[in-house]
Design a protein around this motif. Structure first.
Motif, PDB file in Angstrom:
ATOM      1  N   ILE A  36      24.443   5.589  -4.401  1.00 58.52           N
ATOM      2  CA  ILE A  36      25.344   6.744  -4.509  1.00 58.52           C
ATOM      3  C   ILE A  36      26.729   6.378  -3.994  1.00 58.52           C
ATOM      4  O   ILE A  36      27.757   6.726  -4.590  1.00 58.52           O
ATOM      5  CB  ILE A  36      24.784   7.947  -3.719  1.00 58.52           C
ATOM      6  CG1 ILE A  36      23.411   8.364  -4.273  1.00 58.52           C
ATOM      7  CG2 ILE A  36      25.766   9.116  -3.778  1.00 58.52           C
ATOM      8  CD1 ILE A  36      23.410   8.772  -5.707  1.00 58.52           C
ATOM      9  N   GLY A  37      26.775   5.662  -2.872  1.00 57.31           N
ATOM     10  CA  GLY A  37      28.055   5.243  -2.313  1.00 57.31           C
ATOM     11  C   GLY A  37      28.829   4.335  -3.252  1.00 57.31           C
ATOM     12  O   GLY A  37      30.056   4.445  -3.370  1.00 57.31           O
ATOM     13  N   GLN A  38      28.113   3.437  -3.935  1.00 62.44           N
ATOM     14  CA  GLN A  38      28.767   2.544  -4.895  1.00 62.44           C
ATOM     15  C   GLN A  38      29.367   3.340  -6.057  1.00 62.44           C
ATOM     16  O   GLN A  38      30.481   3.049  -6.516  1.00 62.44           O
ATOM     17  CB  GLN A  38      27.756   1.519  -5.410  1.00 62.44           C
ATOM     18  CG  GLN A  38      27.355   0.489  -4.362  1.00 62.44           C
ATOM     19  CD  GLN A  38      26.174  -0.357  -4.803  1.00 62.44           C
ATOM     20  OE1 GLN A  38      25.359   0.058  -5.620  1.00 62.44           O
ATOM     21  NE2 GLN A  38      26.070  -1.567  -4.241  1.00 62.44           N
ATOM     22  N   LEU A  39      28.630   4.346  -6.529  1.00 64.10           N
ATOM     23  CA  LEU A  39      29.159   5.187  -7.610  1.00 64.10           C
ATOM     24  C   LEU A  39      30.395   5.953  -7.143  1.00 64.10           C
ATOM     25  O   LEU A  39      31.386   6.072  -7.874  1.00 64.10           O
ATOM     26  CB  LEU A  39      28.079   6.166  -8.085  1.00 64.10           C
ATOM     27  CG  LEU A  39      26.956   5.589  -8.940  1.00 64.10           C
ATOM     28  CD1 LEU A  39      25.871   6.635  -9.167  1.00 64.10           C
ATOM     29  CD2 LEU A  39      27.500   5.092 -10.277  1.00 64.10           C
ATOM     30  N   ARG A  40      30.344   6.485  -5.926  1.00 62.74           N
ATOM     31  CA  ARG A  40      31.487   7.230  -5.403  1.00 62.74           C
ATOM     32  C   ARG A  40      32.735   6.352  -5.320  1.00 62.74           C
ATOM     33  O   ARG A  40      33.839   6.773  -5.679  1.00 62.74           O
ATOM     34  CB  ARG A  40      31.142   7.798  -4.028  1.00 62.74           C
ATOM     35  CG  ARG A  40      30.249   9.028  -4.073  1.00 62.74           C
ATOM     36  CD  ARG A  40      29.740   9.413  -2.697  1.00 62.74           C
ATOM     37  NE  ARG A  40      29.191  10.764  -2.687  1.00 62.74           N
ATOM     38  CZ  ARG A  40      28.390  11.247  -1.754  1.00 62.74           C
ATOM     39  NH1 ARG A  40      28.032  10.471  -0.724  1.00 62.74           N
ATOM     40  NH2 ARG A  40      27.933  12.478  -1.820  1.00 62.74           N
ATOM     41  N   ARG A  41      32.548   5.138  -4.843  1.00 67.55           N
ATOM     42  CA  ARG A  41      33.709   4.232  -4.718  1.00 67.55           C
ATOM     43  C   ARG A  41      34.233   3.823  -6.087  1.00 67.55           C
ATOM     44  O   ARG A  41      35.449   3.783  -6.316  1.00 67.55           O
ATOM     45  CB  ARG A  41      33.313   3.002  -3.910  1.00 67.55           C
ATOM     46  CG  ARG A  41      33.149   3.278  -2.412  1.00 67.55           C
ATOM     47  CD  ARG A  41      33.039   1.987  -1.623  1.00 67.55           C
ATOM     48  NE  ARG A  41      31.829   1.255  -1.981  1.00 67.55           N
ATOM     49  CZ  ARG A  41      30.633   1.460  -1.405  1.00 67.55           C
ATOM     50  NH1 ARG A  41      30.493   2.395  -0.480  1.00 67.55           N
ATOM     51  NH2 ARG A  41      29.586   0.746  -1.764  1.00 67.55           N
ATOM     52  N   GLU A  42      33.325   3.488  -6.997  1.00 68.83           N
ATOM     53  CA  GLU A  42      33.760   3.018  -8.314  1.00 68.83           C
ATOM     54  C   GLU A  42      34.471   4.117  -9.098  1.00 68.83           C
ATOM     55  O   GLU A  42      35.464   3.864  -9.788  1.00 68.83           O
ATOM     56  CB  GLU A  42      32.544   2.532  -9.109  1.00 68.83           C
ATOM     57  CG  GLU A  42      32.896   2.016 -10.501  1.00 68.83           C
ATOM     58  CD  GLU A  42      31.699   1.454 -11.237  1.00 68.83           C
ATOM     59  OE1 GLU A  42      31.823   1.200 -12.444  1.00 68.83           O
ATOM     60  OE2 GLU A  42      30.637   1.266 -10.603  1.00 68.83           O
ATOM     61  N   LEU A  43      33.965   5.357  -8.983  1.00 66.78           N
ATOM     62  CA  LEU A  43      34.522   6.466  -9.763  1.00 66.78           C
ATOM     63  C   LEU A  43      35.619   7.225  -9.033  1.00 66.78           C
ATOM     64  O   LEU A  43      36.309   8.047  -9.633  1.00 66.78           O
ATOM     65  CB  LEU A  43      33.399   7.434 -10.150  1.00 66.78           C
ATOM     66  CG  LEU A  43      32.282   6.831 -11.028  1.00 66.78           C
ATOM     67  CD1 LEU A  43      31.151   7.835 -11.219  1.00 66.78           C
ATOM     68  CD2 LEU A  43      32.836   6.384 -12.368  1.00 66.78           C
ATOM     69  N   GLY A  44      35.771   6.979  -7.723  1.00 65.67           N
ATOM     70  CA  GLY A  44      36.789   7.692  -6.960  1.00 65.67           C
ATOM     71  C   GLY A  44      36.531   9.176  -6.874  1.00 65.67           C
ATOM     72  O   GLY A  44      37.463   9.984  -6.913  1.00 65.67           O
ATOM     73  N   ASP A  45      35.262   9.557  -6.746  1.00 67.52           N
ATOM     74  CA  ASP A  45      34.874  10.964  -6.736  1.00 67.52           C
ATOM     75  C   ASP A  45      33.744  11.140  -5.732  1.00 67.52           C
ATOM     76  O   ASP A  45      32.811  10.326  -5.688  1.00 67.52           O
ATOM     77  CB  ASP A  45      34.411  11.376  -8.140  1.00 67.52           C
ATOM     78  CG  ASP A  45      34.284  12.896  -8.304  1.00 67.52           C
ATOM     79  OD1 ASP A  45      33.533  13.510  -7.521  1.00 67.52           O
ATOM     80  OD2 ASP A  45      34.923  13.447  -9.214  1.00 67.52           O
ATOM     81  N   GLN A  46      33.781  12.224  -4.930  1.00 68.13           N
ATOM     82  CA  GLN A  46      32.724  12.474  -3.955  1.00 68.13           C
ATOM     83  C   GLN A  46      31.401  12.831  -4.627  1.00 68.13           C
ATOM     84  O   GLN A  46      30.344  12.702  -4.029  1.00 68.13           O
ATOM     85  CB  GLN A  46      33.158  13.614  -3.010  1.00 68.13           C
ATOM     86  CG  GLN A  46      32.209  13.907  -1.866  1.00 68.13           C
ATOM     87  CD  GLN A  46      32.058  12.749  -0.900  1.00 68.13           C
ATOM     88  OE1 GLN A  46      32.906  11.860  -0.854  1.00 68.13           O
ATOM     89  NE2 GLN A  46      30.979  12.752  -0.136  1.00 68.13           N
ATOM     90  N   LEU A  47      31.447  13.323  -5.858  1.00 73.70           N
ATOM     91  CA  LEU A  47      30.301  13.664  -6.695  1.00 73.70           C
ATOM     92  C   LEU A  47      29.584  14.935  -6.243  1.00 73.70           C
ATOM     93  O   LEU A  47      29.353  15.836  -7.036  1.00 73.70           O
ATOM     94  CB  LEU A  47      29.300  12.501  -6.796  1.00 73.70           C
ATOM     95  CG  LEU A  47      29.871  11.184  -7.335  1.00 73.70           C
ATOM     96  CD1 LEU A  47      28.794  10.121  -7.388  1.00 73.70           C
ATOM     97  CD2 LEU A  47      30.499  11.387  -8.712  1.00 73.70           C
ATOM     98  N   PHE A  48      29.165  15.025  -4.974  1.00 66.92           N
ATOM     99  CA  PHE A  48      28.490  16.232  -4.501  1.00 66.92           C
ATOM    100  C   PHE A  48      28.553  16.294  -2.984  1.00 66.92           C
ATOM    101  O   PHE A  48      28.844  15.306  -2.309  1.00 66.92           O
ATOM    102  CB  PHE A  48      27.020  16.273  -4.958  1.00 66.92           C
ATOM    103  CG  PHE A  48      26.171  15.149  -4.414  1.00 66.92           C
ATOM    104  CD1 PHE A  48      25.596  15.217  -3.143  1.00 66.92           C
ATOM    105  CD2 PHE A  48      25.933  14.012  -5.170  1.00 66.92           C
ATOM    106  CE1 PHE A  48      24.812  14.191  -2.646  1.00 66.92           C
ATOM    107  CE2 PHE A  48      25.156  12.973  -4.685  1.00 66.92           C
ATOM    108  CZ  PHE A  48      24.590  13.058  -3.416  1.00 66.92           C
TER     109      PHE A  48
END
Length: 318
Positions: A36-48
């Motif tokens: 989840i952290g990798q996705l947040r960093r790559e996309l620049g979005d907290q997501l949830f």
């Protein structure tokens, strides 16, 4: 992003918990958190973020959830189609807006599928803006949601049901003592279901009309979760009038006054206009607007497992 990351994120979305997602995937909680952290960093979005009612998504986080489940669900859909064909059963693939899927589809599918013993129904939540492309590619057989702005001759359309979206809040929320202006509404915290992330529909139209900024929007896994948060006085939520009518009557919710706090809308069924559209899709399109079907949709009866086989797209709420 990788399939492993998307699988971890999809599991967290579906189950509402890193712990439960880790258990289902047979990995450690730290591994899920890492993905989840990798996705947040790559996309620049907290997501949830986490709230008492569950996960609250950013608009980008909900869009990723929809795309992740779509990609990961392709294999499951293929297996289901091949299996159904091998058993001599028909498969009807219904694409629906999230608002329709959560509130109206269960009662409709239960009633319709009960009329045919050889019919399996697969429901997937789709962005109404993609309905025509999904039908053209034969990804779904029928799509139900907001009406198209212009009906292309390649598609057949039929009105299903009129409904009303109203804005409600808990009885202790300060705004219920006012007749709020558009500016006052715009500045509130808005508690929203997945329908808010779609490109078209009554809820996105309402938010655009009021000019509600994304920073004031909290998107939950379901419209029901957003309503529960509203009951606690944590913000405003747009909701189907027939779905929240009991809560308004018993005082656990207050409907805000004024034309700007209500939207009249309708659901519409789309199929392919040519003979390639499965007969079950055409029959569902006709059946959905009958009085019996409308009563079933408003009643919200749960679908029987034997007939209702939701794809992974539906699991944005559990």
């Amino acid at each position: 992003m990788t399939p492993t990351q998307l699988r971890a994120y999809s599991a967290v979305v579906r189950l509402g918990s890193v712990k439960l997602a880790a258990a289902q995937l047979s990995v450690s909680e730290s591994a899920v958190s890492l993905h989840i952290g990798q996705l947040r960093r790559e996309l620049g979005d907290q997501l949830f973020s986490r709230t008492a009612a569950g996960l609250a998504f950013t608009p980008g986080g909900l869009r990723l959830a929809s795309r992740a489940t779509e990609l990961l669900g392709l294999q499951d859909i293929t297996v289901l189609e091949v299996s159904a064909a091998g058993r001599g059963r028909r498969l009807l693939r219904v694409g629906a807006s999230s608002l329709f899927a959560e509130h109206a589809a269960p009662g409709l599918i239960e009633l319709f599928a009960g009329r045919a013993a050889d019919l399996d129904v697969e429901l997937s939540v789709r962005d109404p803006g993609t309905f025509e492309a999904l039908l053209a590619s034969r990804t779904v057989d029928i799509a139900i949601g907001p009406p198209p702005a212009v009906l292309d001759p390649a598609f057949a359309g039929r009105p299903v049901m009129n409904y009303r979206i109203v804005v409600v809040a808990g009885p202790d929320h300060p705004v219920v003592a006012l007749r709020p202006s558009a500016a006052q509404l715009r500045d509130q915290t808005w508690l929203l279901g997945p329908s808010a992330a779609a490109t078209v529909g009554a809820v996105p139209d309402l938010l655009r009309r009021l000019g509600v900024p994304e920073k004031n929007q909290q998107i939950f896994q379901s419209n029901a979760a957003a309503v529960e948060e509203a009951k606690r006085g944590r913000g405003l939520t747009p909701a189907l009038s027939f779905a929240v009518a009991p809560d308004v009557r018993n005082g656990s919710l207050v409907q805000l006054p004024g034309a700007q706090c209500a939207v009249e809308a309708s659901w519409y069924a789309l199929t392919l206009a040519d003979q390639g559209a499965p007969s079950a899709a055409a029959e569902l399109s006709r059946f959905a607007s009958t009085p019996r079907a409308i009563q079933a949709m408003m009643r919200g009866a749960g679908a029987k497992v034997g007939h209702f086989r939701p794809s992974v797209h539906v699991t944005l709420w559990s």
